[in-house]
Design an enzyme around this catalytic site. Structure first.
Site, PDB file in Angstrom:
ATOM      1  N   ASP A 225       0.855  -1.176   0.000  1.00 49.77           N
ATOM      2  CA  ASP A 225       0.000   0.000   0.000  1.00 49.77           C
ATOM      3  C   ASP A 225       0.896   1.234   0.000  1.00 49.77           C
ATOM      4  OD1 ASP A 225       0.953   0.300   2.545  1.00 49.77           O
ATOM      5  OD2 ASP A 225      -0.926  -0.137   3.542  1.00 49.77           O
ATOM      6  N   SER A 226       0.295   2.401  -0.044  1.00 55.33           N
ATOM      7  CA  SER A 226       1.101   3.610  -0.173  1.00 55.33           C
ATOM      8  C   SER A 226       1.466   4.203   1.185  1.00 55.33           C
ATOM      9  CB  SER A 226       0.316   4.660  -0.952  1.00 55.33           C
ATOM     10  OG  SER A 226      -0.822   5.052  -0.190  1.00 55.33           O
ATOM     11  N   GLY A 227       0.909   3.659   2.233  1.00 53.77           N
ATOM     12  CA  GLY A 227       1.135   4.223   3.563  1.00 53.77           C
ATOM     13  C   GLY A 227       0.096   5.255   3.939  1.00 53.77           C
ATOM     14  N   GLY A 228      -0.659   5.714   2.943  1.00 50.95           N
ATOM     15  CA  GLY A 228      -1.643   6.763   3.196  1.00 50.95           C
ATOM     16  C   GLY A 228      -2.655   6.377   4.259  1.00 50.95           C
TER      17      GLY A 228
ATOM     18  N   CYS B 145      -7.869 -27.750   6.866  1.00 47.86           N
ATOM     19  CA  CYS B 145      -6.645 -27.054   7.257  1.00 47.86           C
ATOM     20  C   CYS B 145      -5.891 -27.866   8.302  1.00 47.86           C
ATOM     21  CB  CYS B 145      -6.964 -25.649   7.785  1.00 47.86           C
ATOM     22  SG  CYS B 145      -7.523 -25.584   9.500  1.00 47.86           S
TER      23      CYS B 145
ATOM     24  N   ASP C 159      -3.144   8.296  -1.552  1.00 52.97           N
ATOM     25  CA  ASP C 159      -4.517   8.798  -1.572  1.00 52.97           C
ATOM     26  C   ASP C 159      -4.902   9.212  -0.170  1.00 52.97           C
ATOM     27  OD1 ASP C 159      -4.540   6.198  -0.460  1.00 52.97           O
ATOM     28  OD2 ASP C 159      -6.685   6.036  -0.822  1.00 52.97           O
TER      29      ASP C 159
ATOM     30  N   CYS D 204     -13.571 -28.646   7.198  1.00 54.61           N
ATOM     31  CA  CYS D 204     -12.341 -27.934   6.840  1.00 54.61           C
ATOM     32  C   CYS D 204     -11.138 -28.877   6.829  1.00 54.61           C
ATOM     33  CB  CYS D 204     -12.115 -26.797   7.837  1.00 54.61           C
ATOM     34  SG  CYS D 204     -10.600 -25.857   7.542  1.00 54.61           S
TER      35      CYS D 204
ATOM     36  N   GLY E 149     -11.655   4.067   0.705  1.00 53.55           N
ATOM     37  CA  GLY E 149     -12.621   4.846   1.457  1.00 53.55           C
ATOM     38  C   GLY E 149     -13.898   4.103   1.759  1.00 53.55           C
TER      39      GLY E 149
ATOM     40  N   GLN F 224     -11.295   7.420  -4.948  1.00 56.79           N
ATOM     41  CA  GLN F 224     -12.012   7.885  -3.759  1.00 56.79           C
ATOM     42  C   GLN F 224     -13.335   8.526  -4.225  1.00 56.79           C
ATOM     43  OE1 GLN F 224     -11.369   7.367  -0.605  1.00 56.79           O
ATOM     44  NE2 GLN F 224      -9.309   6.458  -0.774  1.00 56.79           N
TER      45      GLN F 224
ATOM     46  N   ASP G 257      -8.027  -7.417   0.527  1.00 54.24           N
ATOM     47  CA  ASP G 257      -7.126  -7.602   1.669  1.00 54.24           C
ATOM     48  C   ASP G 257      -7.885  -7.209   2.914  1.00 54.24           C
ATOM     49  OD1 ASP G 257      -6.846  -4.575   1.223  1.00 54.24           O
ATOM     50  OD2 ASP G 257      -5.792  -4.899   3.107  1.00 54.24           O
TER      51      ASP G 257
END
Lengths: 398, 398
Positions: free
Chosen positions: A124-127, A337, A178, A335, A247, A220, A297
């Site tokens: 991600d951009s850190g924003g 797993c 963003d 399941c 957003g 956005q 995510d």
């Protein structure tokens, strides 16, 4: 954005760059064609089966990206991520930039080598993290000034800087800077902020210096359809390899989340991947797959795991509850797993009550397996022309 | 102890008991012969290569037993224990008795099934933990009264009770109740305590109700050779399947530890396994292997791992140190563990500094691999008639 004159996207330069990485034969086709292909469309919804190509391999979509905030998916070994069918991880630029630092990671061979993950990584951009800091950040046209949550030191994240950091980290997919707008912001603020996000996106594109890394623009526009539409139009005019919708999932409520995400997905071009950021619960993901999203995510599967909340084909289960103290059954009978194949609910409750690390490990393995099973089931349904499952309850029923 | 009239050890009853478990064919020979065989003796020391048979499989000795206090080796999956060559685990009766309770574990199929470990398990008697409680316990001929460290509730551990608990848990090897005497206790106390430990051992033997589970007697005697000798003579007169040496590694210093453990080992019968309880550092273990000990347990590899201290063929390494911040090398170049095959010291330091759970996981994998490598190397040296390695520095040099 007509001001963009030369699109820095796919070019012959890419070939030379990847050739230096010794990957030219494998990926020589990538930088001359679209990185994303829709393989099949669902007849009953806007869902699609796709394939996204990156330098570290291809990803079948729809897919879920476990969050590896500090260069680790909390409590899970990389080999277990491979085993559960994980295709791509998400790394957090904000955290990695502050500690251990992008330069250090680069020195050690890049983020993949650092965390021993050979598959694709999206950063991600850190924003998002910066905007979560509240009083500790100040926004301007230039970018965002903020104080580190670790040591109070001052930093400035600009569009150029977040591209540079992500290139230094060496992720496969980078995100533009963003502003993640609060869901209850007034229209005037949303508009001004969205316009700035678009200007920042353009600056990110201009700042690209590394070939091979894909860049996704972030849409956005708050809870306003016309602003979402405007933002998509602006972003779509720029040569991004994919688009994210941001957003959402920030407190606006389920109905608005579903309506706004579906609306925005419908505006995005068919031929590029669509990533719904930070969303979310299994039911939200299924809804968004139907709306045409390809990538997801969320910290929910891992965070809930550490808090003792487990996902099953019959709903959530809080392993702390006394009713599980003597329960010999696995978390989910259906399941496959590692956790469900080997351990009872009683054992998992015991580990949780005793504060054992193995509790986080086994719970995380299960929840991530559940999420990956969900995505696999979605892909298979689209491929086979069957209806996308209506609820997570159908995930594990074969 | 002449008062023992009928030895409850190996008998035809054992066969019937194991037959009920469906294991009669596989283990029918076990309960008519000694469970332990010395395969080869070292020429230059008292070290020996041995094999101990249990209901859940055989163990090659000398061996190390990772500590699984609360039915889990902290931060390590059972699968990873198998992969690193772990043969047998230790479980703590005190902890399991208090939480989740022996009855609950039995209901769920026993300790093996509960924690998904198919190999042998040795349980201690709980005595060591109870004596560590200090003011919260009171000792008498009957046993030890104590208050739970969890909720302050009162409990009584008697010799009969610890046998019952361990039979309920279903471990392969049970230990008698003993008092772990402080290393600086006066001779009068040591003598009285050791005599009581012998009486308790006899009561444990008489209390046995389950066939198939081996019972080890524990030798005390403090730092007095004559009391150790007396205790061995008394214990050796009883039909235990093995002997442990306790009350060492409790602050008496390295010289005394080595002297007293070697002295005591020399008194014990050749044909039964010798277990040096709670010891310890790699160098202590090598010394004790030379003195003729076969089994070891210690929290050091896992506890140190969580504290960032890692074992290498060149000594200990504190991963917190700033010098490792940019170190691209694995913890130990010569090590083949998952951690060393995949991660740099810089990454491990990052995980530690960031407080990530993966730090405990990867460090524990490495340290336990180191300990198992140490034991494997000892066994190979004895088998091949080569000298037992002089120091851990030789462990990983092939």
């Amino acid at each position: 954005m007509n001001s963009i004159e030369s699109a820095p996207g796919i070019s012959v330069d890419s070939l030379e760059s990847t050739s230096r990485l010794g990957l030219s034969l494998r990926f020589s086709h990538l930088f001359m064609v679209n990185h994303f292909a829709v393989i099949r469309k669902d007849a009953a919804s806007r869902a699609r089966l796709g394939r996204l190509e990156t330098v570290h391999g291809s990803i079948e979509t729809p897919c879920f990206m476990p969050v590896g905030t500090q260069a680790t998916v909390k409590a899970v070994l990389p080999r277990d991520l491979v085993e559960m069918g994980c295709q791509i991880l998400l790394g957090n630029t904000y955290h990695l930039y502050l500690r251990p630092g992008a330069g250090l990671i680069q020195e050690l061979g890049g983020l993949h080598k650092f965390m021993a993950w050979d598959g694709p990584i999206l950063t991600d951009s850190g924003g998002y993290q910066v905007f979560s800091l509240g009083a500790m950040r100040r926004i301007s046209e230039e970018g965002v000034r903020f104080q580190s949550h670790l040591d109070g030191s001052y930093h400035l994240l600009t569009p150029e800087k977040v591209v540079e950091i992500q290139e230094t980290l060496g992720s496969d997919i980078a995100m533009t800077l963003d502003e993640c707008i609060p869901h209850d912001a007034d229209r005037k603020y949303v508009r001004a902020s969205t316009e700035r996000t678009v200007r920042w996106a353009e600056r990110c594109l201009r700042a690209r210096a590394k070939r091979g890394q894909l860049l996704f623009g972030i849409v956005q526009g708050g809870m306003h359809e016309d602003l979402r539409q405007w933002c998509v139009d602006e972003m779509n005019a720029m040569p991004f390899e994919g688009f994210a919708v941001g957003g959402l999932g920030v407190g606006e409520g389920e109905a608005m989340l579903h309506a706004m995400s579906a609306y925005t997905a419908g505006l995005l071009p068919e031929d590029r991947p669509r990533y719904l950021m930070g969303v979310g619960r299994p039911e939200d993901i299924i809804d968004a797959v139907r709306a045409g999203f390809d990538m997801f995510d969320c910290v929910i599967p891992t965070r809930n795991a550490r808090n003792g909340t487990l996902f099953t084909s019959n709903g959530r289960l809080n392993i702390k509850r006394a009713e599980f103290a003597r329960d010999p059954h696995p978390v989910d009978d259906a399941c496959q797993c590692y956790t469900c194949r080997n351990f009872s609910r009683a054992y998992l409750r015991h580990l949780y009550m005793a504060g054992e690390i193995l509790s986080s490990q086994l719970n995380s393995l299960h929840n991530l397996y559940f999420y990956h099973g969900l995505m696999k089931r979605c892909r298979e349904s689209i491929r086979d022309g069957r209806p996308i499952l209506e609820s997570p309850a159908q995930i594990l029923v074969s």
